[in-house]
Design a protein around this motif. Structure first.
Motif, short mmCIF file in Angstrom:
data_model
loop_
_atom_site.label_atom_id
_atom_site.label_comp_id
_atom_site.label_asym_id
_atom_site.label_seq_id
_atom_site.Cartn_x
_atom_site.Cartn_y
_atom_site.Cartn_z
N UNK A 146 0.82 -1.21 0.00
CA UNK A 146 0.00 0.00 0.00
C UNK A 146 0.86 1.27 0.00
N UNK A 147 1.98 1.22 -0.72
CA UNK A 147 2.83 2.41 -0.84
C UNK A 147 2.14 3.48 -1.67
N UNK A 148 2.46 4.72 -1.38
CA UNK A 148 1.83 5.83 -2.10
C UNK A 148 2.46 6.05 -3.48
N UNK A 149 3.75 5.73 -3.60
CA UNK A 149 4.48 6.04 -4.85
C UNK A 149 4.46 4.86 -5.82
N UNK A 150 3.28 4.35 -6.11
CA UNK A 150 3.13 3.27 -7.08
C UNK A 150 3.04 3.88 -8.47
N UNK A 151 3.92 3.45 -9.38
CA UNK A 151 3.96 4.07 -10.70
C UNK A 151 3.99 3.05 -11.82
N UNK A 152 4.49 3.45 -13.00
CA UNK A 152 4.52 2.56 -14.17
C UNK A 152 5.23 1.23 -13.93
N UNK A 153 6.24 1.21 -13.04
CA UNK A 153 6.98 -0.04 -12.83
C UNK A 153 6.11 -1.13 -12.24
N UNK A 193 14.25 -11.70 -19.24
CA UNK A 193 13.27 -10.63 -19.41
C UNK A 193 12.20 -10.74 -18.33
N UNK A 194 11.67 -11.96 -18.14
CA UNK A 194 10.70 -12.18 -17.06
C UNK A 194 11.31 -11.84 -15.70
N UNK A 195 12.53 -12.29 -15.48
CA UNK A 195 13.18 -12.09 -14.18
C UNK A 195 13.35 -10.60 -13.87
N UNK A 196 13.76 -9.82 -14.87
CA UNK A 196 13.97 -8.39 -14.65
C UNK A 196 12.64 -7.65 -14.42
N UNK A 197 11.60 -8.08 -15.11
CA UNK A 197 10.29 -7.43 -14.97
C UNK A 197 9.70 -7.63 -13.58
N UNK A 198 10.05 -8.73 -12.92
CA UNK A 198 9.39 -9.09 -11.67
C UNK A 198 10.31 -8.98 -10.45
N UNK A 199 11.33 -8.15 -10.56
CA UNK A 199 12.18 -7.90 -9.39
C UNK A 199 11.39 -7.21 -8.28
N UNK A 200 11.74 -7.50 -7.04
CA UNK A 200 11.04 -6.88 -5.91
C UNK A 200 11.26 -5.37 -5.87
N UNK A 201 12.49 -4.94 -6.16
CA UNK A 201 12.80 -3.51 -6.13
C UNK A 201 12.42 -2.84 -7.46
N UNK A 202 11.72 -1.73 -7.37
CA UNK A 202 11.27 -1.04 -8.58
C UNK A 202 12.42 -0.65 -9.49
N UNK A 203 13.51 -0.16 -8.88
CA UNK A 203 14.62 0.34 -9.70
C UNK A 203 15.41 -0.78 -10.38
N UNK A 204 15.09 -2.04 -10.04
CA UNK A 204 15.75 -3.17 -10.68
C UNK A 204 14.98 -3.66 -11.90
N UNK A 205 13.75 -3.17 -12.08
CA UNK A 205 12.92 -3.57 -13.23
C UNK A 205 13.20 -2.67 -14.43
#
Length: 207
Positions: A146-153, A193-205
């Motif tokens: 429930x973070x406020x800064x949910x964006x395109x990632x 490609x799948x692995x990078x898209x589903x990283x836990x950290x936003x900046x890793x996607x």
């Protein structure tokens, strides 16, 4: 389900999200043709489509859909999301039910922003209601928190989960094998490609 004041807030949000989706014209985004939220029974009109990805996955009996077809849908959805993100529009509720098909079998994304229409807002006394069902598995870690800064990632994350489900018929868990390990028809180049898209950290996607 709503009091008079809550209903006014919901309708205001609905109109905002519908107008935002209507502004984005792209072959992979469901087109909003008309809307009227100023009447007793608010309505909106969409282009006519023929079934959903959920129906196609269910028909596969848990095996997923053919890999070339899945990659085609994946690319169409990627281009659609890119156009939406460039216009400042995010989805936040990607799931097979929201991927629809036109007469020629092209994949299109629908229901942009509808999860935000009745999301919880304590300051306005909004009830805790979830739009539709079955979306939890496709939600990014920041959405679940429930973070406020949910964006395109977050959409990138959801699309990665959809990709896995399309080619394997399964929803990935924390320690699931990579797509090519589940389905030998999946090219191994799809795994990172799948692995990078589903990283836990936003900046890793992917951005």
């Amino acid at each position: 389900y709503f009091s008079f004041l809550q209903r006014g807030e919901v309708i205001k949000r609905l109109k905002k999200e519908l107008c935002a989706q209507a502004q984005v014209r792209h072959p992979s985004i469901v087109q909003v043709l008309d809307q009227n939220t100023d009447v007793a029974r608010p309505y909106y009109v969409l282009e006519l489509l023929r079934g959903s990805l959920r129906e196609r996955l269910d028909l596969s009996g848990g095996k997923g859909i053919k890999v070339p077809q899945a990659i085609r849908y994946f690319l169409q959805l990627s281009y659609g999301l890119r156009a939406a993100h460039q216009a400042g529009l995010t989805h936040h509720n990607l799931k097979p039910e929201n991927v629809l098909f036109d007469t020629w079998g092209n994949a299109k994304i629908g229901d942009f922003g509808l999860s935000r229409v009745i999301e919880v807002d304590q300051s306005k006394g909004m009830p805790q209601v979830f739009v539709g069902t079955g979306g939890m598995a496709y939600m990014s870690p920041e959405q679940l928190a429930r973070n406020k800064d949910v964006g395109p990632s977050s959409d990138v994350y959801g699309l990665g989960i959809l990709l896995y489900e399309m080619v394997t018929g399964q929803i990935p868990g924390r320690r699931s094998p990579l797509p090519s390990e589940v389905n030998q028809d999946v090219p191994s180049k799809l795994d990172p490609i799948f692995d990078k898209m589903t990283q836990d950290r936003k900046d890793a996607r992917y951005p």
